[in-house]
Design an enzyme around this catalytic site. Structure first.
Site, PDB file in Angstrom:
ATOM      1  N   PRO A  10      -0.745   4.700   1.023  1.00 15.47           N
ATOM      2  CA  PRO A  10      -0.652   5.294   2.223  1.00 15.47           C
ATOM      3  C   PRO A  10      -1.427   3.429   3.507  1.00 15.47           C
ATOM      4  O   PRO A  10      -1.639   3.016   2.879  1.00 15.47           O
ATOM      5  CB  PRO A  10      -1.382   6.111   2.624  1.00 15.47           C
ATOM      6  CG  PRO A  10      -1.914   5.734   0.853  1.00 15.47           C
ATOM      7  CD  PRO A  10      -0.694   5.843   0.320  1.00 15.47           C
ATOM      8  N   ASN A  11      -0.838   3.960   4.157  1.00 12.39           N
ATOM      9  CA  ASN A  11      -1.021   2.909   5.616  1.00 12.39           C
ATOM     10  C   ASN A  11      -0.107   1.659   5.816  1.00 12.39           C
ATOM     11  O   ASN A  11      -0.901   0.597   6.648  1.00 12.39           O
ATOM     12  CB  ASN A  11      -3.099   2.592   5.768  1.00 12.39           C
ATOM     13  CG  ASN A  11      -3.471   4.168   6.499  1.00 12.39           C
ATOM     14  OD1 ASN A  11      -2.830   5.019   7.490  1.00 12.39           O
ATOM     15  ND2 ASN A  11      -4.084   4.563   5.478  1.00 12.39           N
ATOM     16  N   ARG A  18      -2.956  -2.621  11.596  1.00 10.28           N
ATOM     17  CA  ARG A  18      -4.052  -2.017  11.450  1.00 10.28           C
ATOM     18  C   ARG A  18      -5.219  -3.531  10.954  1.00 10.28           C
ATOM     19  O   ARG A  18      -4.429  -4.211   9.672  1.00 10.28           O
ATOM     20  CB  ARG A  18      -3.679  -1.492   9.978  1.00 10.28           C
ATOM     21  CG  ARG A  18      -3.016  -1.960   8.415  1.00 10.28           C
ATOM     22  CD  ARG A  18      -3.230  -1.147   7.321  1.00 10.28           C
ATOM     23  NE  ARG A  18      -4.194  -0.846   6.588  1.00 10.28           N
ATOM     24  CZ  ARG A  18      -3.975  -0.661   5.579  1.00 10.28           C
ATOM     25  NH1 ARG A  18      -3.070  -0.769   4.740  1.00 10.28           N
ATOM     26  NH2 ARG A  18      -6.193  -0.256   5.021  1.00 10.28           N
ATOM     27  N   TYR A  23      -4.864  -7.805   6.590  1.00  9.56           N
ATOM     28  CA  TYR A  23      -4.130  -7.147   6.598  1.00  9.56           C
ATOM     29  C   TYR A  23      -2.790  -8.178   7.013  1.00  9.56           C
ATOM     30  O   TYR A  23      -1.675  -8.391   6.406  1.00  9.56           O
ATOM     31  CB  TYR A  23      -3.196  -6.208   6.540  1.00  9.56           C
ATOM     32  CG  TYR A  23      -4.105  -4.832   5.285  1.00  9.56           C
ATOM     33  CD1 TYR A  23      -3.843  -5.360   4.333  1.00  9.56           C
ATOM     34  CD2 TYR A  23      -4.582  -4.337   6.880  1.00  9.56           C
ATOM     35  CE1 TYR A  23      -5.585  -4.471   3.806  1.00  9.56           C
ATOM     36  CE2 TYR A  23      -6.074  -3.481   5.128  1.00  9.56           C
ATOM     37  CZ  TYR A  23      -6.225  -3.780   4.108  1.00  9.56           C
ATOM     38  OH  TYR A  23      -6.755  -3.176   3.663  1.00  9.56           O
ATOM     39  N   ASN A  74       2.433  -1.184  -4.420  1.00  5.27           N
ATOM     40  CA  ASN A  74       0.943  -1.345  -4.075  1.00  5.27           C
ATOM     41  C   ASN A  74       0.694   0.384  -3.630  1.00  5.27           C
ATOM     42  O   ASN A  74       0.890   0.998  -2.594  1.00  5.27           O
ATOM     43  CB  ASN A  74       1.086  -2.205  -2.940  1.00  5.27           C
ATOM     44  CG  ASN A  74      -0.236  -2.412  -2.004  1.00  5.27           C
ATOM     45  OD1 ASN A  74      -1.144  -1.890  -2.058  1.00  5.27           O
ATOM     46  ND2 ASN A  74      -0.006  -3.159  -0.620  1.00  5.27           N
ATOM     47  N   ALA A  77      -4.467   2.978  -0.761  1.00  9.73           N
ATOM     48  CA  ALA A  77      -5.876   3.850  -0.819  1.00  9.73           C
ATOM     49  C   ALA A  77      -5.971   4.672  -2.420  1.00  9.73           C
ATOM     50  O   ALA A  77      -6.999   4.943  -2.879  1.00  9.73           O
ATOM     51  CB  ALA A  77      -6.354   4.471   0.296  1.00  9.73           C
ATOM     52  N   HIS A  80      -7.219   3.650  -5.539  1.00 12.80           N
ATOM     53  CA  HIS A  80      -8.914   3.419  -6.116  1.00 12.80           C
ATOM     54  C   HIS A  80      -8.842   5.394  -6.244  1.00 12.80           C
ATOM     55  O   HIS A  80      -9.978   5.896  -6.680  1.00 12.80           O
ATOM     56  CB  HIS A  80      -9.571   3.363  -4.667  1.00 12.80           C
ATOM     57  CG  HIS A  80      -9.438   1.900  -4.333  1.00 12.80           C
ATOM     58  ND1 HIS A  80      -8.937   0.708  -5.299  1.00 12.80           N
ATOM     59  CD2 HIS A  80      -8.279   1.687  -2.990  1.00 12.80           C
ATOM     60  CE1 HIS A  80      -8.283   0.078  -4.020  1.00 12.80           C
ATOM     61  NE2 HIS A  80      -8.483   0.303  -3.308  1.00 12.80           N
ATOM     62  N   ASP A  87      -0.529   8.828 -14.018  1.00 11.55           N
ATOM     63  CA  ASP A  87       0.417   9.882 -15.270  1.00 11.55           C
ATOM     64  C   ASP A  87       1.187   9.034 -14.724  1.00 11.55           C
ATOM     65  O   ASP A  87       2.363  10.029 -15.749  1.00 11.55           O
ATOM     66  CB  ASP A  87      -0.406  11.570 -14.772  1.00 11.55           C
ATOM     67  CG  ASP A  87      -2.097  10.852 -15.570  1.00 11.55           C
ATOM     68  OD1 ASP A  87      -2.237  10.005 -16.173  1.00 11.55           O
ATOM     69  OD2 ASP A  87      -2.554  12.100 -15.247  1.00 11.55           O
ATOM     70  N   GLU A  98       1.331  -4.421 -10.023  1.00 15.89           N
ATOM     71  CA  GLU A  98       0.092  -4.097  -9.094  1.00 15.89           C
ATOM     72  C   GLU A  98      -0.537  -5.250  -8.136  1.00 15.89           C
ATOM     73  O   GLU A  98       0.349  -5.934  -8.725  1.00 15.89           O
ATOM     74  CB  GLU A  98      -0.822  -3.686  -9.802  1.00 15.89           C
ATOM     75  CG  GLU A  98      -1.831  -2.953  -9.044  1.00 15.89           C
ATOM     76  CD  GLU A  98      -3.651  -2.782  -9.266  1.00 15.89           C
ATOM     77  OE1 GLU A  98      -3.226  -3.376 -11.084  1.00 15.89           O
ATOM     78  OE2 GLU A  98      -3.948  -2.223  -8.836  1.00 15.89           O
ATOM     79  N   HIS A 100      -1.575  -5.885  -3.894  1.00 17.53           N
ATOM     80  CA  HIS A 100      -2.458  -5.791  -3.331  1.00 17.53           C
ATOM     81  C   HIS A 100      -2.214  -6.602  -1.853  1.00 17.53           C
ATOM     82  O   HIS A 100      -2.559  -7.821  -2.784  1.00 17.53           O
ATOM     83  CB  HIS A 100      -3.977  -5.390  -3.590  1.00 17.53           C
ATOM     84  CG  HIS A 100      -3.658  -4.738  -4.858  1.00 17.53           C
ATOM     85  ND1 HIS A 100      -3.676  -2.779  -4.135  1.00 17.53           N
ATOM     86  CD2 HIS A 100      -4.165  -3.960  -5.765  1.00 17.53           C
ATOM     87  CE1 HIS A 100      -3.686  -2.812  -4.809  1.00 17.53           C
ATOM     88  NE2 HIS A 100      -3.674  -3.021  -6.387  1.00 17.53           N
ATOM     89  N   SER A 102      -4.029  -7.766  -0.524  1.00 16.44           N
ATOM     90  CA  SER A 102      -6.198  -8.459  -0.117  1.00 16.44           C
ATOM     91  C   SER A 102      -7.022  -8.297  -0.992  1.00 16.44           C
ATOM     92  O   SER A 102      -5.870  -8.184  -2.323  1.00 16.44           O
ATOM     93  CB  SER A 102      -6.484  -7.282   1.469  1.00 16.44           C
ATOM     94  OG  SER A 102      -6.899  -6.174   0.132  1.00 16.44           O
ATOM     95  N   ARG A 107     -13.762  -6.927  -2.069  1.00 19.45           N
ATOM     96  CA  ARG A 107     -14.496  -6.066  -0.853  1.00 19.45           C
ATOM     97  C   ARG A 107     -15.545  -5.004  -1.645  1.00 19.45           C
ATOM     98  O   ARG A 107     -15.427  -4.799  -2.886  1.00 19.45           O
ATOM     99  CB  ARG A 107     -12.581  -5.402  -0.338  1.00 19.45           C
ATOM    100  CG  ARG A 107     -11.999  -6.388   0.189  1.00 19.45           C
ATOM    101  CD  ARG A 107     -10.813  -6.271   0.724  1.00 19.45           C
ATOM    102  NE  ARG A 107     -11.394  -5.256   1.535  1.00 19.45           N
ATOM    103  CZ  ARG A 107     -10.056  -4.814   2.459  1.00 19.45           C
ATOM    104  NH1 ARG A 107      -9.081  -4.400   1.551  1.00 19.45           N
ATOM    105  NH2 ARG A 107     -10.242  -3.451   3.118  1.00 19.45           N
ATOM    106  N   ARG A 111     -13.470  -0.106  -4.063  1.00 19.37           N
ATOM    107  CA  ARG A 111     -12.190  -0.807  -4.283  1.00 19.37           C
ATOM    108  C   ARG A 111     -12.260  -1.129  -5.738  1.00 19.37           C
ATOM    109  O   ARG A 111     -11.042  -1.598  -6.079  1.00 19.37           O
ATOM    110  CB  ARG A 111     -11.883  -1.671  -2.868  1.00 19.37           C
ATOM    111  CG  ARG A 111     -11.798  -1.479  -1.482  1.00 19.37           C
ATOM    112  CD  ARG A 111     -11.348  -1.975  -0.762  1.00 19.37           C
ATOM    113  NE  ARG A 111     -11.669  -1.374   0.856  1.00 19.37           N
ATOM    114  CZ  ARG A 111     -10.684  -0.781   1.576  1.00 19.37           C
ATOM    115  NH1 ARG A 111     -10.192  -0.310   0.888  1.00 19.37           N
ATOM    116  NH2 ARG A 111     -11.279  -0.484   2.483  1.00 19.37           N
TER     117      ARG A 111
HETATM  118  C1  DQA Z   1      -4.364  -2.539  -0.269  1.00 24.74           C
HETATM  119  C2  DQA Z   1      -6.155  -2.587  -0.663  1.00 24.74           C
HETATM  120  C3  DQA Z   1      -6.494  -1.186  -0.709  1.00 24.74           C
HETATM  121  O1  DQA Z   1      -7.675  -0.931  -0.577  1.00 24.74           O
HETATM  122  C4  DQA Z   1      -6.013  -0.351   0.742  1.00 24.74           C
HETATM  123  O2  DQA Z   1      -6.620   1.003   0.472  1.00 24.74           O
HETATM  124  C5  DQA Z   1      -5.371  -0.445   1.017  1.00 24.74           C
HETATM  125  C6  DQA Z   1      -4.296  -1.777   0.606  1.00 24.74           C
HETATM  126  C7  DQA Z   1      -4.580  -4.056   0.034  1.00 24.74           C
HETATM  127  O3  DQA Z   1      -2.872  -4.297  -0.584  1.00 24.74           O
HETATM  128  O4  DQA Z   1      -4.800  -4.727   0.158  1.00 24.74           O
HETATM  129  O5  DQA Z   1      -4.628   0.040   1.699  1.00 24.74           O
HETATM  130  O6  DQA Z   1      -4.060  -1.826  -1.466  1.00 24.74           O
END
Ligand code: DQA
Length: 140
Positions: A10-11, A18, A23, A74, A77, A80, A87, A98, A100, A102, A107, A111
């Site tokens: 998401p996002n 954003r 980011y 990735n 959110a 977390h 699963d 994985e 990320h 950031s 942070r 997180r």
């Molecule tokens: C994120 C870090 C997450 O905590 C956050 O909710 C994101 C982006 C990152 O790529 O840094 O949406 O996964």
């Protein structure tokens, strides 16, 4: 040629708009182009998938079985919060990495837990877009 599924949660579609101080100013389209270029360099075939919906991400992971050789994820959110994504990764058993953008380790406290990360063989955190390339490199 290995086939890798790259999942963004998401996002991530809001990149560029954003919180650019966290980011960056590049967009999700820029990220997809970067991933495709990296894949070409590494002789990989990639599919990029982004969703704001937890269940859609679970569906995509399940469908990867028998089609893809590995997953770069990735979960944003959902990292977390989502036991369902953890699963699903465990269910398919594909090597998963994985990423990320950031540095989540520096942070907020909420997180600091990564459920999806518990099913991943490698983690790249805080390297911006480069983390995706490092993840592809690892799986190649
Ligand atoms: C994120 C870090 C997450 O905590 C956050 O909710 C994101 C982006 C990152 O790529 O840094 O949406 O996964």
């Amino acid at each position: 040629m290995k086939k890798i599924l790259v999942i963004n949660g998401p996002n991530i579609n809001m990149l560029g708009v954003r919180e650019p101080d966290i980011y960056g100013k590049k967009t999700y389209s820029d990220l997809v182009a970067f991933i495709q270029d990296s894949a070409k360099e590494l002789n990989l075939e990639v599919k990029c998938f982004q969703s704001n919906h937890e269940g859609a991400i679970v569906d995509e992971i399940q469908q990867a079985l028998g089609t893809f050789d590995g997953i770069v994820i990735n979960p944003a959110a959902y990292t977390h919060t989502s036991v369902a994504i953890l699963d699903a990764l465990k269910a398919v058993g594909l090597p998963a990495v994985e990423v990320h953008i950031s540095d989540v380790t520096k942070r907020e406290s909420f997180r600091q837990i990564s459920y999806a990360g518990m099913a991943c063989v490698q983690h790249y955190v805080g390297f911006g877009f480069d983390g995706y390339k490092m993840a592809l490199q690892f799986l190649a």
